[in-house]
Design a protein around this motif. Sequence first.
Motif, PDB file in Angstrom:
ATOM      1  N   HIS A 103       0.745  -1.268   0.157  1.00  0.00           N
ATOM      2  CA  HIS A 103       0.045  -0.046   0.098  1.00  0.00           C
ATOM      3  C   HIS A 103       0.872   1.089   0.050  1.00  0.00           C
ATOM      4  O   HIS A 103       1.913   1.374   0.655  1.00  0.00           O
ATOM      5  CB  HIS A 103      -0.761   0.114   1.243  1.00  0.00           C
ATOM      6  CG  HIS A 103      -1.736   1.274   1.319  1.00  0.00           C
ATOM      7  ND1 HIS A 103      -3.008   1.038   0.762  1.00  0.00           N
ATOM      8  CD2 HIS A 103      -1.600   2.231   1.973  1.00  0.00           C
ATOM      9  CE1 HIS A 103      -3.726   2.455   0.897  1.00  0.00           C
ATOM     10  NE2 HIS A 103      -2.995   3.077   1.626  1.00  0.00           N
ATOM     11  N   SER A 104       0.623   2.186  -0.716  1.00  0.00           N
ATOM     12  CA  SER A 104       1.270   3.497  -0.743  1.00  0.00           C
ATOM     13  C   SER A 104       2.545   3.370  -1.109  1.00  0.00           C
ATOM     14  O   SER A 104       2.937   2.718  -2.494  1.00  0.00           O
ATOM     15  CB  SER A 104       1.115   4.188   0.524  1.00  0.00           C
ATOM     16  OG  SER A 104       1.632   5.482   0.480  1.00  0.00           O
TER      17      SER A 104
ATOM     18  N   PRO B 160      -0.871  -4.016  -6.183  1.00  0.00           N
ATOM     19  CA  PRO B 160      -0.588  -2.749  -5.690  1.00  0.00           C
ATOM     20  C   PRO B 160      -1.727  -1.881  -5.130  1.00  0.00           C
ATOM     21  O   PRO B 160      -2.857  -2.180  -5.972  1.00  0.00           O
ATOM     22  CB  PRO B 160       0.283  -2.172  -6.660  1.00  0.00           C
ATOM     23  CG  PRO B 160      -0.249  -2.635  -8.035  1.00  0.00           C
ATOM     24  CD  PRO B 160      -0.678  -3.930  -7.729  1.00  0.00           C
ATOM     25  N   SER B 161      -1.541  -1.222  -4.435  1.00  0.00           N
ATOM     26  CA  SER B 161      -2.872  -0.165  -3.982  1.00  0.00           C
ATOM     27  C   SER B 161      -2.039   1.118  -3.700  1.00  0.00           C
ATOM     28  O   SER B 161      -1.318   1.310  -3.236  1.00  0.00           O
ATOM     29  CB  SER B 161      -3.595  -0.674  -2.941  1.00  0.00           C
ATOM     30  OG  SER B 161      -2.533  -0.821  -1.659  1.00  0.00           O
ATOM     31  N   VAL B 162      -2.853   2.222  -4.424  1.00  0.00           N
ATOM     32  CA  VAL B 162      -2.372   3.649  -4.229  1.00  0.00           C
ATOM     33  C   VAL B 162      -1.019   3.741  -4.415  1.00  0.00           C
ATOM     34  O   VAL B 162      -0.551   4.969  -3.694  1.00  0.00           O
ATOM     35  CB  VAL B 162      -3.134   4.487  -3.241  1.00  0.00           C
ATOM     36  CG1 VAL B 162      -4.440   4.214  -3.222  1.00  0.00           C
ATOM     37  CG2 VAL B 162      -2.590   3.816  -1.730  1.00  0.00           C
ATOM     38  N   GLY B 163      -0.440   3.342  -5.309  1.00  0.00           N
ATOM     39  CA  GLY B 163       0.943   3.314  -5.582  1.00  0.00           C
ATOM     40  C   GLY B 163       1.426   2.781  -6.780  1.00  0.00           C
ATOM     41  O   GLY B 163       0.608   1.948  -7.241  1.00  0.00           O
TER      42      GLY B 163
ATOM     43  N   ASN C 198      -9.642   9.699  -5.876  1.00  0.00           N
ATOM     44  CA  ASN C 198      -8.993  11.190  -5.477  1.00  0.00           C
ATOM     45  C   ASN C 198      -7.659  10.923  -4.776  1.00  0.00           C
ATOM     46  O   ASN C 198      -7.314  12.007  -4.177  1.00  0.00           O
ATOM     47  CB  ASN C 198      -9.981  11.924  -4.650  1.00  0.00           C
ATOM     48  CG  ASN C 198     -11.119  12.427  -5.665  1.00  0.00           C
ATOM     49  OD1 ASN C 198     -12.145  11.532  -5.588  1.00  0.00           O
ATOM     50  ND2 ASN C 198     -11.200  13.394  -6.194  1.00  0.00           N
ATOM     51  N   ASP C 199      -6.909   9.960  -5.017  1.00  0.00           N
ATOM     52  CA  ASP C 199      -5.803   9.758  -4.190  1.00  0.00           C
ATOM     53  C   ASP C 199      -4.688  10.692  -4.679  1.00  0.00           C
ATOM     54  O   ASP C 199      -4.333  10.890  -5.869  1.00  0.00           O
ATOM     55  CB  ASP C 199      -5.279   8.473  -4.479  1.00  0.00           C
ATOM     56  CG  ASP C 199      -4.295   7.839  -3.522  1.00  0.00           C
ATOM     57  OD1 ASP C 199      -4.813   7.649  -2.423  1.00  0.00           O
ATOM     58  OD2 ASP C 199      -2.955   7.955  -3.577  1.00  0.00           O
TER      59      ASP C 199
ATOM     60  N   HIS D 284      -6.538   7.707  -0.463  1.00  0.00           N
ATOM     61  CA  HIS D 284      -5.625   6.772   0.068  1.00  0.00           C
ATOM     62  C   HIS D 284      -6.267   5.635   1.279  1.00  0.00           C
ATOM     63  O   HIS D 284      -5.691   5.095   1.914  1.00  0.00           O
ATOM     64  CB  HIS D 284      -4.721   7.503   1.063  1.00  0.00           C
ATOM     65  CG  HIS D 284      -3.375   7.245   0.730  1.00  0.00           C
ATOM     66  ND1 HIS D 284      -2.556   7.130  -0.647  1.00  0.00           N
ATOM     67  CD2 HIS D 284      -2.195   6.692   1.687  1.00  0.00           C
ATOM     68  CE1 HIS D 284      -1.321   6.738  -0.312  1.00  0.00           C
ATOM     69  NE2 HIS D 284      -1.163   6.586   1.077  1.00  0.00           N
ATOM     70  N   ARG D 285      -7.642   5.442   0.736  1.00  0.00           N
ATOM     71  CA  ARG D 285      -8.389   4.363   1.573  1.00  0.00           C
ATOM     72  C   ARG D 285      -9.341   3.777   0.857  1.00  0.00           C
ATOM     73  O   ARG D 285      -9.567   4.423  -0.312  1.00  0.00           O
ATOM     74  CB  ARG D 285      -8.689   5.080   2.894  1.00  0.00           C
ATOM     75  CG  ARG D 285      -9.600   5.970   2.662  1.00  0.00           C
ATOM     76  CD  ARG D 285      -9.983   6.680   4.103  1.00  0.00           C
ATOM     77  NE  ARG D 285     -11.043   7.688   4.223  1.00  0.00           N
ATOM     78  CZ  ARG D 285     -12.180   7.779   4.254  1.00  0.00           C
ATOM     79  NH1 ARG D 285     -12.657   6.501   4.647  1.00  0.00           N
ATOM     80  NH2 ARG D 285     -13.092   8.775   4.219  1.00  0.00           N
ATOM     81  N   PHE D 286      -9.900   2.734   1.464  1.00  0.00           N
ATOM     82  CA  PHE D 286     -11.082   2.133   0.560  1.00  0.00           C
ATOM     83  C   PHE D 286     -12.197   1.581   1.448  1.00  0.00           C
ATOM     84  O   PHE D 286     -12.066   1.874   2.771  1.00  0.00           O
ATOM     85  CB  PHE D 286     -10.397   0.947  -0.091  1.00  0.00           C
ATOM     86  CG  PHE D 286      -9.176   1.052  -0.555  1.00  0.00           C
ATOM     87  CD1 PHE D 286      -8.695   1.531  -1.696  1.00  0.00           C
ATOM     88  CD2 PHE D 286      -8.034   0.288   0.111  1.00  0.00           C
ATOM     89  CE1 PHE D 286      -7.518   1.878  -1.931  1.00  0.00           C
ATOM     90  CE2 PHE D 286      -6.925   0.540  -0.250  1.00  0.00           C
ATOM     91  CZ  PHE D 286      -6.592   1.284  -1.492  1.00  0.00           C
TER      92      PHE D 286
END
Length: 304
Positions: A36-37, A58-61, A112-113, A143-145
């Motif tokens: 994450h990130s 991957p998440s938000v990155g 909207n990250d 930055h979250r879900f």
Amino acid sequence: PRNNNWYLLTLGARRGMTFLERQSEVDADRLGVYGHSMGGNLTVYVAGSDSRVKAAAPSVGGSGFRTQPWPLLPQVKIETPSGDVKLFDATLGFESYAPHVKAPLLWLGSTNDFHGIMDDTYRTGALVPHANVRYAFAPHLNHRFTPEFEVARPLWFDRHLKKAFTFPATPDSELTLATADGVPELRVTPDASQHVAAVHVYYSIDPDPRARFWRSAEAKKAGGTWTARLPVPDTDRPLFAFANVAYGLKQAEPVPFAKPTETYALSSLLHTRTPKELQKAGVKATDRPTRLIDDFAHGWRDWY
């Protein structure tokens, strides 16, 4: 490029995989990677440099093109590294790793990250040389879900590392500008191999992906296709649209720090049209301003 912390982190993660594959209780042919990130960045670096990765999420990155201005927002100054930018893009730019990703990849994001820019994530994902890529973008968040998006990641690993789950295809979607009354339409046809619990269509006219307000559009079902009209207030701004499809689960699945969820969500591809394209297609400005922000007839639908 090796005088960089990302080189050391990537090397460390790959050595971690080497350690794991040497353990008797580990199946070396079923190793996955996620993060994450900053960990999302690292996931793309590792998946794009190590063929032992059999599934990645991957998440938000890991979204690429970080040194390039956004085409629809050229006035925003993009921070670039000191030194050779082309060398940076070729050795540290995520867009240079995506073509080397061999593992099935699920990209988990929030619309909207600030870090995993939605538009750039889709651009980077399009460079992965195989079709086994999925996206799950939680609307309105940074930055979250929400649980139905968060749970997609363990289900992705269940599918590709345990063969214990079946993942539907990316929802088919088509943005049509040339309509009889000049109002754009998004048509969404989900993979019907699993129960479709809901289809949500979102659109916006804000070119800044970090501050873009995603507005819900009313989607009407006909057969296996949902169609939503996207009225715009003018044709001097771009149009963005995508859809989220919620699928029902046979049983509620646990999610860290949240209640179990009975659905999981997948996103369609992101559709972008420039003002020139809107004008050329004869799109008309039919949306009118109102002093009413929201009557909350739909609850907190577009707020968080």
